[in-house]
Design a protein around this motif. Structure first.
Motif, PDB file in Angstrom:
ATOM      1  N   SER A  18       0.809  -1.214   0.000  1.00 54.57           N
ATOM      2  CA  SER A  18       0.000   0.000   0.000  1.00 54.57           C
ATOM      3  C   SER A  18       0.847   1.272   0.000  1.00 54.57           C
ATOM      4  CB  SER A  18      -0.965   0.014   1.176  1.00 54.57           C
ATOM      5  OG  SER A  18      -0.272   0.001   2.396  1.00 54.57           O
ATOM      6  N   THR A  19       1.981   1.269   0.678  1.00 49.26           N
ATOM      7  CA  THR A  19       2.841   2.459   0.700  1.00 49.26           C
ATOM      8  C   THR A  19       3.327   2.802  -0.703  1.00 49.26           C
ATOM      9  OG1 THR A  19       3.597   1.931   2.923  1.00 49.26           O
ATOM     10  CG2 THR A  19       4.950   3.457   1.653  1.00 49.26           C
ATOM     11  N   TRP A  21       1.998   1.720  -3.776  1.00 46.29           N
ATOM     12  CA  TRP A  21       0.983   2.101  -4.753  1.00 46.29           C
ATOM     13  C   TRP A  21       0.388   3.458  -4.430  1.00 46.29           C
ATOM     14  CZ3 TRP A  21      -3.803   2.858  -2.846  1.00 46.29           C
ATOM     15  CH2 TRP A  21      -4.353   1.994  -1.906  1.00 46.29           C
ATOM     16  N   GLU A  22       0.311   3.829  -3.157  1.00 46.37           N
ATOM     17  CA  GLU A  22      -0.169   5.167  -2.803  1.00 46.37           C
ATOM     18  C   GLU A  22       0.774   6.232  -3.370  1.00 46.37           C
ATOM     19  OE1 GLU A  22      -0.671   5.214   1.429  1.00 46.37           O
ATOM     20  OE2 GLU A  22      -2.371   3.847   1.349  1.00 46.37           O
ATOM     21  N   PHE A  25       0.367   6.263  -7.239  1.00 50.11           N
ATOM     22  CA  PHE A  25      -0.869   6.912  -7.650  1.00 50.11           C
ATOM     23  C   PHE A  25      -0.805   8.419  -7.425  1.00 50.11           C
ATOM     24  CE2 PHE A  25      -3.606   2.855  -6.862  1.00 50.11           C
ATOM     25  CZ  PHE A  25      -2.936   2.222  -7.888  1.00 50.11           C
ATOM     26  N   GLN A  26      -0.159   8.847  -6.357  1.00 52.68           N
ATOM     27  CA  GLN A  26      -0.002  10.278  -6.107  1.00 52.68           C
ATOM     28  C   GLN A  26       0.824  10.920  -7.228  1.00 52.68           C
ATOM     29  OE1 GLN A  26       2.020  11.350  -2.447  1.00 52.68           O
ATOM     30  NE2 GLN A  26       0.740  13.167  -2.265  1.00 52.68           N
ATOM     31  N   GLN A  29      -1.148  11.366 -10.543  1.00 52.91           N
ATOM     32  CA  GLN A  29      -2.106  12.468 -10.595  1.00 52.91           C
ATOM     33  C   GLN A  29      -1.545  13.662 -11.362  1.00 52.91           C
ATOM     34  OE1 GLN A  29      -3.250  13.268  -6.546  1.00 52.91           O
ATOM     35  NE2 GLN A  29      -4.660  11.541  -6.483  1.00 52.91           N
ATOM     36  N   GLN A  47      -8.810  -1.727  -2.189  1.00 50.31           N
ATOM     37  CA  GLN A  47      -8.473  -0.333  -1.930  1.00 50.31           C
ATOM     38  C   GLN A  47      -7.604   0.255  -3.048  1.00 50.31           C
ATOM     39  OE1 GLN A  47      -6.720   0.398   1.891  1.00 50.31           O
ATOM     40  NE2 GLN A  47      -6.958   2.595   1.721  1.00 50.31           N
ATOM     41  N   GLY A  48      -6.620  -0.481  -3.503  1.00 51.31           N
ATOM     42  CA  GLY A  48      -5.781  -0.009  -4.601  1.00 51.31           C
ATOM     43  C   GLY A  48      -6.552   0.117  -5.894  1.00 51.31           C
ATOM     44  N   SER A  51      -8.682   3.194  -5.530  1.00 56.70           N
ATOM     45  CA  SER A  51      -7.889   4.420  -5.438  1.00 56.70           C
ATOM     46  C   SER A  51      -7.322   4.880  -6.776  1.00 56.70           C
ATOM     47  CB  SER A  51      -6.737   4.233  -4.454  1.00 56.70           C
ATOM     48  OG  SER A  51      -7.228   4.025  -3.161  1.00 56.70           O
ATOM     49  N   LYS A  54      -8.721   7.905  -8.956  1.00 52.20           N
ATOM     50  CA  LYS A  54      -8.395   9.311  -8.697  1.00 52.20           C
ATOM     51  C   LYS A  54      -7.258   9.823  -9.567  1.00 52.20           C
ATOM     52  CE  LYS A  54      -9.636   8.567  -3.915  1.00 52.20           C
ATOM     53  NZ  LYS A  54      -9.098   8.334  -2.581  1.00 52.20           N
ATOM     54  N   CYS A  55      -6.522   8.932 -10.204  1.00 46.94           N
ATOM     55  CA  CYS A  55      -5.316   9.385 -10.903  1.00 46.94           C
ATOM     56  C   CYS A  55      -5.273   9.006 -12.375  1.00 46.94           C
ATOM     57  CB  CYS A  55      -4.075   8.858 -10.188  1.00 46.94           C
ATOM     58  SG  CYS A  55      -3.906   7.082 -10.224  1.00 46.94           S
TER      59      CYS A  55
END
Length: 82
Positions: A18-19, A21-22, A25-26, A29, A47-48, A51, A54-55
């Motif tokens: 998760s760290t 892919w977050e 994805f950031q 964007q 969740q991934g 999420s 958004k991007c």
């Protein structure tokens, strides 16, 4: 990444947690011209899979999220985006 004449994000088979892919994805964007995204085999989970909505760039023509266990609910959200 850039593949030929297409702007591409390719991070396949990395089993991103998760760290990671977050952070990916950031970064995505800010990539407004991305046309191809290949993130297969990263076990993003629900969740991934949710999420990433958004991007995604409006000009996206190819998205591969196979082997990510995102589930049918996240897949429904993704297909409605297209």
């Amino acid at each position: 990444m850039h593949s030929g004449n297409r702007n591409t994000v390719e991070a396949k088979n990395n089993n991103l947690g998760s760290t990671y892919w977050e952070a990916l994805f950031q970064s995505m964007q800010h990539m407004k011209n991305t046309e191809i995204v290949d993130l297969r085999g990263n076990n993003l989970g629900y969740q991934g899979g949710s999420s990433i909505l958004k991007c995604l760039a409006p000009g996206l023509i190819y998205l591969n999220l196979s082997k990510n266990n995102i589930g049918s609910k996240a897949m429904t959200h993704l297909t409605s985006w297209f």
